[in-house]
Motif scaffolding. Structure first.
Motif, PDB file in Angstrom:
ATOM      1  N   MET A   1       0.892  -1.170  -0.150  1.00  0.00           N
ATOM      2  CA  MET A   1       0.079  -0.074   0.023  1.00  0.00           C
ATOM      3  C   MET A   1       0.926   1.063  -0.001  1.00  0.00           C
ATOM      4  SD  MET A   1      -2.881   1.315   2.624  1.00  0.00           S
ATOM      5  CE  MET A   1      -2.017   0.746   4.172  1.00  0.00           C
ATOM      6  N   ARG A   2       0.468   2.321  -0.682  1.00  0.00           N
ATOM      7  CA  ARG A   2       1.391   3.454  -0.897  1.00  0.00           C
ATOM      8  C   ARG A   2       0.336   4.574   0.063  1.00  0.00           C
ATOM      9  NH1 ARG A   2       5.289   3.491  -4.505  1.00  0.00           N
ATOM     10  NH2 ARG A   2       4.990   5.778  -4.900  1.00  0.00           N
ATOM     11  N   VAL A   3       0.985   5.495   0.835  1.00  0.00           N
ATOM     12  CA  VAL A   3       0.182   6.563   1.413  1.00  0.00           C
ATOM     13  C   VAL A   3       0.891   7.900   1.203  1.00  0.00           C
ATOM     14  CG1 VAL A   3      -0.725   7.336   3.510  1.00  0.00           C
ATOM     15  CG2 VAL A   3      -0.406   4.770   3.348  1.00  0.00           C
ATOM     16  N   HIS A   4      -0.079   8.855   0.815  1.00  0.00           N
ATOM     17  CA  HIS A   4       0.237   9.963   0.471  1.00  0.00           C
ATOM     18  C   HIS A   4      -0.452  11.094   1.515  1.00  0.00           C
ATOM     19  CE1 HIS A   4       1.420  13.895  -1.608  1.00  0.00           C
ATOM     20  NE2 HIS A   4       0.209  14.245  -1.681  1.00  0.00           N
ATOM     21  N   GLN A   5       0.309  11.861   2.333  1.00  0.00           N
ATOM     22  CA  GLN A   5      -0.655  12.602   3.244  1.00  0.00           C
ATOM     23  C   GLN A   5      -0.014  13.815   3.641  1.00  0.00           C
ATOM     24  OE1 GLN A   5      -0.620   9.736   6.644  1.00  0.00           O
ATOM     25  NE2 GLN A   5       1.456  10.454   7.322  1.00  0.00           N
ATOM     26  N   TYR A   6      -0.618  14.967   3.842  1.00  0.00           N
ATOM     27  CA  TYR A   6      -0.289  16.257   4.467  1.00  0.00           C
ATOM     28  C   TYR A   6      -1.236  16.727   5.199  1.00  0.00           C
ATOM     29  CZ  TYR A   6      -3.556  17.661   0.666  1.00  0.00           C
ATOM     30  OH  TYR A   6      -4.542  17.916  -0.170  1.00  0.00           O
ATOM     31  N   VAL A   7      -0.778  17.953   6.011  1.00  0.00           N
ATOM     32  CA  VAL A   7      -1.818  18.607   7.114  1.00  0.00           C
ATOM     33  C   VAL A   7      -1.457  20.035   6.755  1.00  0.00           C
ATOM     34  CG1 VAL A   7      -1.832  19.144   9.519  1.00  0.00           C
ATOM     35  CG2 VAL A   7      -1.195  16.692   8.710  1.00  0.00           C
ATOM     36  N   TYR A   8      -2.612  20.763   7.112  1.00  0.00           N
ATOM     37  CA  TYR A   8      -2.716  22.128   7.105  1.00  0.00           C
ATOM     38  C   TYR A   8      -3.627  22.897   7.889  1.00  0.00           C
ATOM     39  CZ  TYR A   8      -6.771  22.006   3.558  1.00  0.00           C
ATOM     40  OH  TYR A   8      -8.081  21.715   3.186  1.00  0.00           O
ATOM     41  N   PHE A   9      -3.337  24.018   8.298  1.00  0.00           N
ATOM     42  CA  PHE A   9      -4.148  24.964   9.117  1.00  0.00           C
ATOM     43  C   PHE A   9      -4.618  26.050   8.083  1.00  0.00           C
ATOM     44  CE2 PHE A   9      -5.137  28.492  11.740  1.00  0.00           C
ATOM     45  CZ  PHE A   9      -6.020  27.935  12.576  1.00  0.00           C
ATOM     46  N   LYS A  10      -5.940  26.299   8.237  1.00  0.00           N
ATOM     47  CA  LYS A  10      -6.249  27.224   7.203  1.00  0.00           C
ATOM     48  C   LYS A  10      -7.341  28.122   7.989  1.00  0.00           C
ATOM     49  CE  LYS A  10     -10.275  25.872   4.544  1.00  0.00           C
ATOM     50  NZ  LYS A  10     -10.737  25.127   3.491  1.00  0.00           N
ATOM     51  N   LEU A  11      -7.164  29.443   7.505  1.00  0.00           N
ATOM     52  CA  LEU A  11      -8.300  30.533   7.937  1.00  0.00           C
ATOM     53  C   LEU A  11      -8.913  30.853   6.622  1.00  0.00           C
ATOM     54  CD1 LEU A  11      -6.099  32.807  10.298  1.00  0.00           C
ATOM     55  CD2 LEU A  11      -7.825  31.101  10.776  1.00  0.00           C
ATOM     56  N   ALA A  12     -10.333  30.970   6.725  1.00  0.00           N
ATOM     57  CA  ALA A  12     -10.980  31.294   5.751  1.00  0.00           C
ATOM     58  C   ALA A  12     -12.272  32.384   5.922  1.00  0.00           C
ATOM     59  CB  ALA A  12     -12.048  29.982   5.160  1.00  0.00           C
ATOM     60  N   SER A  13     -12.366  33.225   4.640  1.00  0.00           N
ATOM     61  CA  SER A  13     -13.170  34.272   4.941  1.00  0.00           C
ATOM     62  C   SER A  13     -13.853  34.840   3.638  1.00  0.00           C
ATOM     63  CB  SER A  13     -12.549  35.556   5.584  1.00  0.00           C
ATOM     64  OG  SER A  13     -13.401  36.583   5.398  1.00  0.00           O
ATOM     65  N   ARG A  14     -15.216  35.133   3.206  1.00  0.00           N
ATOM     66  CA  ARG A  14     -15.535  35.420   2.298  1.00  0.00           C
ATOM     67  C   ARG A  14     -15.420  37.059   2.037  1.00  0.00           C
ATOM     68  NH1 ARG A  14     -21.813  34.182   1.967  1.00  0.00           N
ATOM     69  NH2 ARG A  14     -21.955  34.406   3.993  1.00  0.00           N
ATOM     70  N   GLN A  15     -14.823  37.779   3.054  1.00  0.00           N
ATOM     71  CA  GLN A  15     -14.609  39.249   3.080  1.00  0.00           C
ATOM     72  C   GLN A  15     -13.216  39.659   3.194  1.00  0.00           C
ATOM     73  OE1 GLN A  15     -17.460  41.054   5.679  1.00  0.00           O
ATOM     74  NE2 GLN A  15     -19.214  40.228   4.720  1.00  0.00           N
ATOM     75  N   VAL A  16     -12.381  39.112   4.170  1.00  0.00           N
ATOM     76  CA  VAL A  16     -11.248  39.372   4.457  1.00  0.00           C
ATOM     77  C   VAL A  16     -10.052  38.408   3.707  1.00  0.00           C
ATOM     78  CG1 VAL A  16      -9.392  39.436   6.212  1.00  0.00           C
ATOM     79  CG2 VAL A  16     -11.844  40.021   6.774  1.00  0.00           C
ATOM     80  N   PRO A  17      -9.435  39.207   2.911  1.00  0.00           N
ATOM     81  CA  PRO A  17      -8.358  38.474   1.903  1.00  0.00           C
ATOM     82  C   PRO A  17      -7.001  38.102   2.715  1.00  0.00           C
ATOM     83  CG  PRO A  17      -8.317  40.958   1.463  1.00  0.00           C
ATOM     84  CD  PRO A  17      -9.409  40.664   2.367  1.00  0.00           C
ATOM     85  N   ALA A  18      -6.398  37.078   2.125  1.00  0.00           N
ATOM     86  CA  ALA A  18      -5.302  36.681   2.801  1.00  0.00           C
ATOM     87  C   ALA A  18      -4.389  37.503   3.234  1.00  0.00           C
ATOM     88  CB  ALA A  18      -4.592  35.424   1.819  1.00  0.00           C
ATOM     89  N   ALA A  19      -4.014  38.550   2.340  1.00  0.00           N
ATOM     90  CA  ALA A  19      -3.009  39.519   2.621  1.00  0.00           C
ATOM     91  C   ALA A  19      -3.478  40.468   4.108  1.00  0.00           C
ATOM     92  CB  ALA A  19      -2.942  40.476   1.386  1.00  0.00           C
ATOM     93  N   GLU A  20      -4.729  40.367   4.272  1.00  0.00           N
ATOM     94  CA  GLU A  20      -5.099  41.210   5.502  1.00  0.00           C
ATOM     95  C   GLU A  20      -4.589  40.327   6.696  1.00  0.00           C
ATOM     96  OE1 GLU A  20      -8.956  43.204   7.619  1.00  0.00           O
ATOM     97  OE2 GLU A  20      -8.663  43.359   5.727  1.00  0.00           O
ATOM     98  N   ILE A  21      -5.230  38.916   6.577  1.00  0.00           N
ATOM     99  CA  ILE A  21      -4.843  37.899   7.467  1.00  0.00           C
ATOM    100  C   ILE A  21      -3.234  37.904   7.818  1.00  0.00           C
ATOM    101  CG2 ILE A  21      -5.059  35.559   7.930  1.00  0.00           C
ATOM    102  CD1 ILE A  21      -7.596  35.243   6.407  1.00  0.00           C
ATOM    103  N   THR A  22      -2.311  37.888   6.928  1.00  0.00           N
ATOM    104  CA  THR A  22      -0.991  37.870   7.030  1.00  0.00           C
ATOM    105  C   THR A  22      -0.692  39.168   7.809  1.00  0.00           C
ATOM    106  OG1 THR A  22      -0.817  36.918   5.079  1.00  0.00           O
ATOM    107  CG2 THR A  22       1.115  37.916   5.867  1.00  0.00           C
ATOM    108  N   ALA A  23      -1.175  40.559   7.389  1.00  0.00           N
ATOM    109  CA  ALA A  23      -0.935  41.686   8.112  1.00  0.00           C
ATOM    110  C   ALA A  23      -1.437  41.448   9.733  1.00  0.00           C
ATOM    111  CB  ALA A  23      -1.529  42.787   7.385  1.00  0.00           C
ATOM    112  N   ARG A  24      -2.595  41.159  10.104  1.00  0.00           N
ATOM    113  CA  ARG A  24      -3.027  40.902  11.288  1.00  0.00           C
ATOM    114  C   ARG A  24      -2.183  40.047  12.124  1.00  0.00           C
ATOM    115  NH1 ARG A  24      -8.730  41.834  11.707  1.00  0.00           N
ATOM    116  NH2 ARG A  24      -8.437  41.428  13.844  1.00  0.00           N
TER     117      ARG A  24
END
Length: 158
Positions: A1-24
């Motif tokens: 058997m072969r296993v491919h895996q990864y993990v991430y932490f995500k913030l999501a918003s309809r109004q606040v773009p990633a650049a603003e999240i980065t700045a905050r």
């Protein structure tokens, strides 16, 4: 058997773009998406996203989670404050998630290692070294402080 895996932490918003999240937060993301960048009506993707990702091979899921938390733990309270604002201001669409993704039999996955005995015991097929993981108190505290959900997706390739 072969296993491919990864993990991430995500913030999501309809109004606040990633650049603003980065700045905050003062933390550079590994990946971002822009709301409506693939299609504007209806918008696809539906949210802006900001992600910290671990795709390092050879690590179990809990070790990949540790890699992500090593980068974010000092910012957990600020993340939690931002998530609370996003949730309130974004009509229940702003959110945070710790995502685990595993794909079985993926061509880029890691082969099962049957050559290395574990504590002197012979390994049998089906006991892939990447299977099995846990969440310790540090991870549970981080999830609570950041108002994050834990989402686990497992797929079979093909």
């Amino acid at each position: 058997m072969r296993v491919h895996q990864y993990v991430y932490f995500k913030l999501a918003s309809r109004q606040v773009p990633a650049a603003e999240i980065t700045a905050r937060l003062g933390v550079e993301p590994d990946e971002v998406t822009v709301r409506g960048s693939r299609q504007t009506e209806p918008p696809v993707p539906v949210c802006h996203t900001w992600r910290i990702v671990c795709r390092k091979p050879g690590l179990a899921v809990d070790e990949q989670i540790d890699q992500v938390l090593d980068r974010l733990s000092d910012h957990a309270d600020r993340i939690g404050e931002l998530v609370a604002e996003l949730f309130q201001d974004d009509e229940n669409v702003g959110f945070s998630v710790l995502q685990v993704v595993r794909v079985f039999e993926h061509p880029d996955g890691e082969d099962e290692d049957l050559t290395s005995p574990v504590e002197g015991l012979r390994k049998l097929p089906g006991q892939h070294q990447l299977l099995g993981w846990h969440l310790d108190a540090r991870v549970l505290s981080f999830l609570r402080r950041t108002h994050a959900v834990l989402d686990i997706d497992e797929y079979a390739y093909g």
